[in-house]
Each structure stands twice: as structure tokens, then as C-alpha cells.
Design an enzyme around this catalytic site. Structure first.
Site, short mmCIF file in Angstrom:
data_model
loop_
_atom_site.label_atom_id
_atom_site.label_comp_id
_atom_site.label_asym_id
_atom_site.label_seq_id
_atom_site.Cartn_x
_atom_site.Cartn_y
_atom_site.Cartn_z
N SER A 146 -8.68 -0.96 92.39
CA SER A 146 -8.12 -0.11 91.35
C SER A 146 -8.28 -0.81 90.02
O SER A 146 -8.41 -2.04 89.96
CB SER A 146 -6.63 0.15 91.62
OG SER A 146 -5.98 0.71 90.49
N TYR A 171 1.72 -4.26 93.13
CA TYR A 171 0.58 -3.39 93.44
C TYR A 171 -0.69 -3.94 92.78
O TYR A 171 -1.75 -4.04 93.41
CB TYR A 171 0.85 -1.97 92.97
CG TYR A 171 -0.30 -1.02 93.22
CD1 TYR A 171 -0.63 -0.61 94.51
CD2 TYR A 171 -1.05 -0.52 92.16
CE1 TYR A 171 -1.68 0.26 94.74
CE2 TYR A 171 -2.11 0.36 92.38
CZ TYR A 171 -2.41 0.75 93.66
OH TYR A 171 -3.46 1.62 93.89
#
Length: 289
Positions: A146, A171
Site C-alpha cells: 500500500s 498498518y
């Protein structure tokens, strides 16, 4: 130049693909399009019911799809080992599954949940499947990262995040680990001189259930791209003849530049060694001698 779409994928007859977390999100259209092009696809999910549901949905669109499902819980290394032991052939491994922005928790093996699931689970899975991958000409490993990786950092003295936990920072750390792993895997297969390509992807801001908004979940579909669009980088990375190992593919199949930390060979090597120690998976076939 016309943008790449799944319609540009080559015929995949005779190829076997595994897509982790393919019961929902971008994993489902990834598995669907691979099956549409003739690949034999294994959908993995944490529950048999979810996996069976994904198979049903794929066959509704592709009635003759060669698709099955298997249970795989990346937050449980015993589950990872059990799944890997049952795989007889794999040409394409798409490390797609993940959790995001969760409250602080741990995996069954005691690792911080996002790091343990998103990175360590896929690290172990790839290593356990490596002999089968290397047995197949032109095998590929696609690891979904990501752009959040650029906001992540790894404190090797606090992998449990005991000295501060933030949902988004944890994350970002897990996505940084995904990208470090994908790039280091490519370095190691090149050094070993074996036939395997490792690629990382960033799907873009996509309406999936990795972020839980409760009653406001519908807002994701209004402001974010569809899972089908989010699957494009993974499909391009898994099938395009133009892809090169170590590339980072973003939305609309455009190549991206990883952050400086993600490109650090020192951080990547240390993460690899720590991950091997934590999971007990050593990648002996491509180990540095």
C-alpha cells in the site's frame, strides 16, 4: 497509450494460482479474472463457508471456472503450514489477504495482529510454497502492499508495539514489511539464479471491508474505487509479460517508486532474518551461502 485492463491478460490455461483472502475485497475479482482466463484458482479464506461463497460467485460469472477453496488463517502459523502442505502445484501466488486499522491484538502465535497477519503469515506461506513455485517455469509471487508503507517504520526492538500502538501506524508498518519482503525476495532469487519473479502492488484507495465503518460503510462505495479497479495492479503484476521482478505496481497498472526505507537493503535483510526466526521458515532454496 491505452490503459491496461484485465482484458489484456494472456491465456492462463495450465497455470495454477492461489489468491489469499479471495472471498471479498480485491481478492475476489483477482481470483475471478484469473479463473476467467483459464487458470486453476484456489481461493483461500479464514472460514470454509466464506471460501465456498466466493467459489459460487465466481462460477456464476464463469460457469466452467476451475476454482476451489481452502481454509487459511494467516494469523495462525499452524494453519499456514497445514494449507501449504496440501498444495501440489502453484504458478502464481497472490499474497492479498490482510487486516487493517484494528485495535491492538495478537495472532494465535502472539505477534502483533497486523504485522503477524499481513507480513509474517505471508512470509511463512511463501517460504513453505517455494519448492512448488520453483518447480514451475515463470512462477510469480505478488505481494499486496500500500502507499501507506511510506508512513510506516520498523522498530526491531519493539515488534510487539508495547511502547505505543496506533492503528494506522501499525498498518503502515505491516505494509512496509510487505514491500520490504517483496523486494528482498526478488534480490534473493536473482542471487540464487532461480526462475521466480517477485512483485509488489498498491491497489489504490478501494472500497473494501478492511476498514470497518459500521453503519457508514456505504460511504466507501461513494468515494473510493471499486474492488474490480483495485484488483488491476495485482492482475497486471501476476500476468503481464512486461513485468519485471522487483517492480512496484500501482493503480491503473502504473509503476511506482517505493519509499527510501522500503528500498533499504539493510532494513530488508534484517527484517528477513527476524521473520525467519519468528516463523521458523528459512527459504533454504534461496538462502545466502
Amino acid at each position: 497509450m491505452t490503459a491496461w485492463t484485465p482484458a489484456d491478460m494472456p491465456d492462463l490455461t495450465g497455470r495454477s494460482a492461489i489468491v489469499t483472502g479471495a472471498n471479498s475485497g480485491i481478492g475476489l475479482p483477482t481470483a475471478l479474472e484469473l479463473a476467467r482466463r483459464g487458470a486453476r484458482v484456489t481461493v483461500t479464506a479464514r472460514s470454509a463457508d466464506k471460501g465456498a461463497g466466493a467459489v459460487t460467485r465466481i462460477r456464476q460469472e464463469v460457469p466452467d471456472a476451475r476454482v476451489d477453496h481452502a481454509r487459511l488463517d494467516l494469523a495462525d502459523l499452524a494453519s499456514v503450514r497445514e494449507f501449504a502442505a496440501g498444495v501440489d502445484q502453484v504458478d502464481l501466488l497472490v499474497n492479498n489477504a490482510g487486516v487493517g486499522m484494528t485495535p491492538k491484538s495478537v495472532t494465535k502465535d502472539g505477534f502483533e495482529l497486523q504485522f503477524g497477519t499481513n507480513h509474517l503469515g505471508h512470509f511463512a506461506l511463501t517460504g513453505l510454497l517455494l519448492p512448488r513455485l520453483l518447480a514451475r517455469p515463470g512462477a510469480r509471487v505478488v505481494t499486496v502492499s500500500s502507499d501507506a508503507h511510506a508512513r510506516g517504520s520498523i522498530d526491531f526492538d519493539d515488534l510487539a508495539l508495547d511502547h505505543g500502538y496506533g492503528r494506522m501506524s501499525a498498518y503502515g508498518r505491516s505494509k512496509l514489511a510487505n514491500l520490504l519482503f517483496a523486494l528482498e525476495l526478488q534480490r534473493r532469487v536473482q542471487r540464487a539464479g532461480v526462475d521466480l519473479v517477485s512483485v509488489a502492488t498498491h491497489p489504490g484507495a478501494t472500497a473494501t471491508r478492511i476498514v470497518k465503518l459500521g453503519p457508514l460503510q456505504w460511504l466507501l462505495g461513494v468515494f473510493l474505487q471499486s474492488p474490480e479497479a483495485g484488483a488491476v495492479p495485482s492482475l497486471y503484476a501476476a500476468t503481464s509479460p512486461d513485468i519485471r521482478g522487483g517492480e512496484f505496481v500501482g493503480p491503473r497498472a502504473k509503476l511506482l517508486t517505493p519509499s527510501p526505507t522500503a528500498r533499504s537493503t539493510e532494513v530488508a535483510a534484517r527484517l528477513w532474518d527476524v521473520s525467519a526466526e519468528l516463523t521458523g521458515v528459512r527459504f533454504e532454496e534461496i538462502a545466502y551461502r
